[in-house]
Each structure stands twice: as C-alpha cells, then as structure tokens.
Design an enzyme around this catalytic site. Structure first.
Site, PDB file in Angstrom:
ATOM      1  N   ASN A 223      21.527  86.118 -30.920  1.00  0.00           N
ATOM      2  CA  ASN A 223      21.640  87.166 -29.912  1.00  0.00           C
ATOM      3  C   ASN A 223      20.990  86.788 -28.582  1.00  0.00           C
ATOM      4  O   ASN A 223      21.342  87.340 -27.548  1.00  0.00           O
ATOM      5  CB  ASN A 223      20.985  88.449 -30.447  1.00  0.00           C
ATOM      6  CG  ASN A 223      20.785  89.496 -29.387  1.00  0.00           C
ATOM      7  OD1 ASN A 223      21.744  90.132 -28.934  1.00  0.00           O
ATOM      8  ND2 ASN A 223      19.533  89.697 -28.962  1.00  0.00           N
TER       9      ASN A 223
ATOM     10  N   THR B  85      21.042  85.549 -18.087  1.00  0.00           N
ATOM     11  CA  THR B  85      22.051  85.475 -17.037  1.00  0.00           C
ATOM     12  C   THR B  85      21.453  84.754 -15.829  1.00  0.00           C
ATOM     13  O   THR B  85      20.230  84.665 -15.679  1.00  0.00           O
ATOM     14  CB  THR B  85      22.529  86.874 -16.591  1.00  0.00           C
ATOM     15  OG1 THR B  85      21.396  87.637 -16.158  1.00  0.00           O
ATOM     16  CG2 THR B  85      23.237  87.593 -17.731  1.00  0.00           C
TER      17      THR B  85
ATOM     18  N   GLN C 203      29.986  84.948 -12.652  1.00  0.00           N
ATOM     19  CA  GLN C 203      29.394  84.596 -13.947  1.00  0.00           C
ATOM     20  C   GLN C 203      30.137  83.433 -14.615  1.00  0.00           C
ATOM     21  O   GLN C 203      30.379  83.453 -15.811  1.00  0.00           O
ATOM     22  CB  GLN C 203      29.387  85.805 -14.895  1.00  0.00           C
ATOM     23  CG  GLN C 203      28.375  86.876 -14.531  1.00  0.00           C
ATOM     24  CD  GLN C 203      28.163  87.871 -15.665  1.00  0.00           C
ATOM     25  OE1 GLN C 203      29.081  88.194 -16.420  1.00  0.00           O
ATOM     26  NE2 GLN C 203      26.952  88.371 -15.773  1.00  0.00           N
TER      27      GLN C 203
ATOM     28  N   TYR D 128      27.789  82.200 -17.395  1.00  0.00           N
ATOM     29  CA  TYR D 128      27.659  83.142 -18.513  1.00  0.00           C
ATOM     30  C   TYR D 128      28.980  83.291 -19.278  1.00  0.00           C
ATOM     31  O   TYR D 128      29.009  83.244 -20.513  1.00  0.00           O
ATOM     32  CB  TYR D 128      27.201  84.496 -17.974  1.00  0.00           C
ATOM     33  CG  TYR D 128      26.931  85.549 -19.017  1.00  0.00           C
ATOM     34  CD1 TYR D 128      25.736  85.550 -19.738  1.00  0.00           C
ATOM     35  CD2 TYR D 128      27.851  86.569 -19.260  1.00  0.00           C
ATOM     36  CE1 TYR D 128      25.484  86.538 -20.682  1.00  0.00           C
ATOM     37  CE2 TYR D 128      27.606  87.553 -20.201  1.00  0.00           C
ATOM     38  CZ  TYR D 128      26.418  87.542 -20.906  1.00  0.00           C
ATOM     39  OH  TYR D 128      26.171  88.514 -21.851  1.00  0.00           O
TER      40      TYR D 128
ATOM     41  N   TYR E 232      29.529  96.557 -21.882  1.00  0.00           N
ATOM     42  CA  TYR E 232      28.306  96.934 -21.168  1.00  0.00           C
ATOM     43  C   TYR E 232      27.549  97.996 -21.967  1.00  0.00           C
ATOM     44  O   TYR E 232      28.090  99.060 -22.284  1.00  0.00           O
ATOM     45  CB  TYR E 232      28.646  97.453 -19.775  1.00  0.00           C
ATOM     46  CG  TYR E 232      29.082  96.356 -18.840  1.00  0.00           C
ATOM     47  CD1 TYR E 232      28.161  95.718 -18.007  1.00  0.00           C
ATOM     48  CD2 TYR E 232      30.412  95.936 -18.792  1.00  0.00           C
ATOM     49  CE1 TYR E 232      28.551  94.688 -17.158  1.00  0.00           C
ATOM     50  CE2 TYR E 232      30.810  94.914 -17.945  1.00  0.00           C
ATOM     51  CZ  TYR E 232      29.878  94.301 -17.130  1.00  0.00           C
ATOM     52  OH  TYR E 232      30.274  93.274 -16.287  1.00  0.00           O
TER      53      TYR E 232
END
Length: 240
Positions: free
Chosen positions: A82, A86, A144, A147, A179
């Site tokens: 997990n 970022t 991103q 990411y 999100y």
C-alpha cells in the site's frame, strides 16, 4: 490457523483502515511506516498492532524488515503493498529526482516486498498478495506521469506474478482506489477537490473503509479462486 500480514504504509490513511480490517478478521498484522513516528506510535497504542519502521524503496531494508517481522510474528502469509508517495509536476517541469522517487517508492517497493516474501509463500503453498494501484494508473492523470506510470506498472506486475504463483496457492490481485478521504486528498486545493467530487457518479469521496473491505476479502480464504484481477473502488469515476 492464525495468519500473519504485512501492510506497507499501514499506520495512516488507507493503510491504517486496511490493517484494522485485517485485524478484525483475526489476522496478526505488522504495519510498516517510514517517517511519521508519532502517527505510528499512536496507531500501535490504539490498536495493539506492532508497527515497524523501514524504507520500502530499499531492497535490503525490506529483507531485514521482513526477517524481523517473521521472527516476531511468524511467516508472512498476506502482503498488502500500500505504501506510496506522489511528486506531481507536468513532465516538461519534472525532475529526474521526482521521477525516480515516485517510481522507486510506488513500484520498486512492490518488487522489494514481494521478492522477500515469495519464497516462503511458495514453500508453504499459501499466499495472498494485494497490490494497491490507483484510478490514475488506469486512466492517466495530467501532472502525474511518474505516479500513473508506477500505478499502471503495478497492474502488469500483479498479472505476471499471479501466473507464477497460482499453482502454489498464491493469489495476487490489485485494488485501484479512486479519490478517498485521506490526508493526501485533503491537501488538494478545495476548488480542485470540488471538481473531482463532481466527476464521481456516487457524489462523494471514498472512505478508507470502502477500500479496506475489498482488501480484507481478497486476503481471506474465501478469495482463493480470484487471481490476477484488478478491482476498481472508485464510485464509478472510471469504468473499464
């Protein structure tokens, strides 16, 4: 039989909810963190779970950490990858350091952790590995590229390892949250956050427990015929 789990990034946000959900199923959980000592201590005090500090982007630290967990709690049966960071920037402004930091922490850590538990799982003919990806790894997101690349890479890694481990009763699956109401999302400017929520069909951010329940199921004995799959937990924001 009591199982032992490692949850990386397991003392805050989604990881905290996942750790608690696994504990509620009778799993012995080791929650891994890297920097926020105060949050980890508060987590362990509140839940009674052990927390361990190491950098999941460092292969040797993962090897030593897994060894410490197994010495304290027994062989690792369940791994939840997990942990992540970022480092947002448009590509024409992104530094090599921003790229490497996110790739190493979000994707490299999945290899580091899986490599250090997979042999034991194969020897015992049991394992549950759940990798946390992201809606932005499925659909992409401006600003991103690092990411999104890392989180998309997790999906390919998941499918490949799922094929390797299947005959040894090791299942490998991914969960791609949308999100959610976490510290990371709370840092998003309010005007942008309102736009994000407006694009979620259910009309709200996800709760950490929404994701944790899916992970807990995939970690259970009942999920033994689910392998190499990606589960989108995003309120309908992206459908594939």
């Amino acid at each position: 039989m009591r199982r032992t789990a490692i949850v990386t990034g397991g003392t805050r946000g989604l990881g905290k909810a996942i750790s608690i959900a696994l504990q509620s199923q009778g799993v012995e959980v080791a929650a891994i963190y890297c920097s926020n000592v105060g949050a980890a201590q508060a987590f362990s005090t509140a839940t009674g779970m052990r927390s361990y500090k190491w950098d999941v982007s460092d292969f040797d630290a993962c090897r030593e950490g897994v060894s410490a967990v197994e010495k304290d709690l027994g062989p690792v049966d369940i791994l939840v990858n997990n942990a992540g960071v970022t480092g947002d920037a448009m590509l024409h402004r992104m530094s090599a350091e921003q790229w490497a930091r996110v790739i190493d922490n979000d994707l490299g850590s999945v290899f580091n952790m899986c490599r250090n538990v997979i042999e034991g799982m194969r020897e015992r003919s049991f394992g549950r590995i759940i990798n946390i990806s992201s809606v932005n790894g499925q659909r992409g997101q401006a600003g991103q590229t690092n990411y999104a690349s890392a989180k998309a890479g997790i999906l390919g890694f998941t499918r490949a390892l799922a094929l390797e481990g299947a005959r040894k009763n090791i299942t490998v699956n991914a969960v791609a949250p949308g999100y959610c109401d976490t510290e990371m999302v709370a840092a998003v400017p309010q005007d942008i956050l309102k736009t994000i929520i407006a694009g979620i069909p259910v009309g709200r951010l996800g709760a950490p427990d929404d994701v944790a329940r899916m992970v807990a199921f995939l970690a259970s004995e009942q999920a033994g015929f689910i392998n190499g799959a990606t589960f989108s937990v995003n309120g309908g924001q992206y459908m594939s």
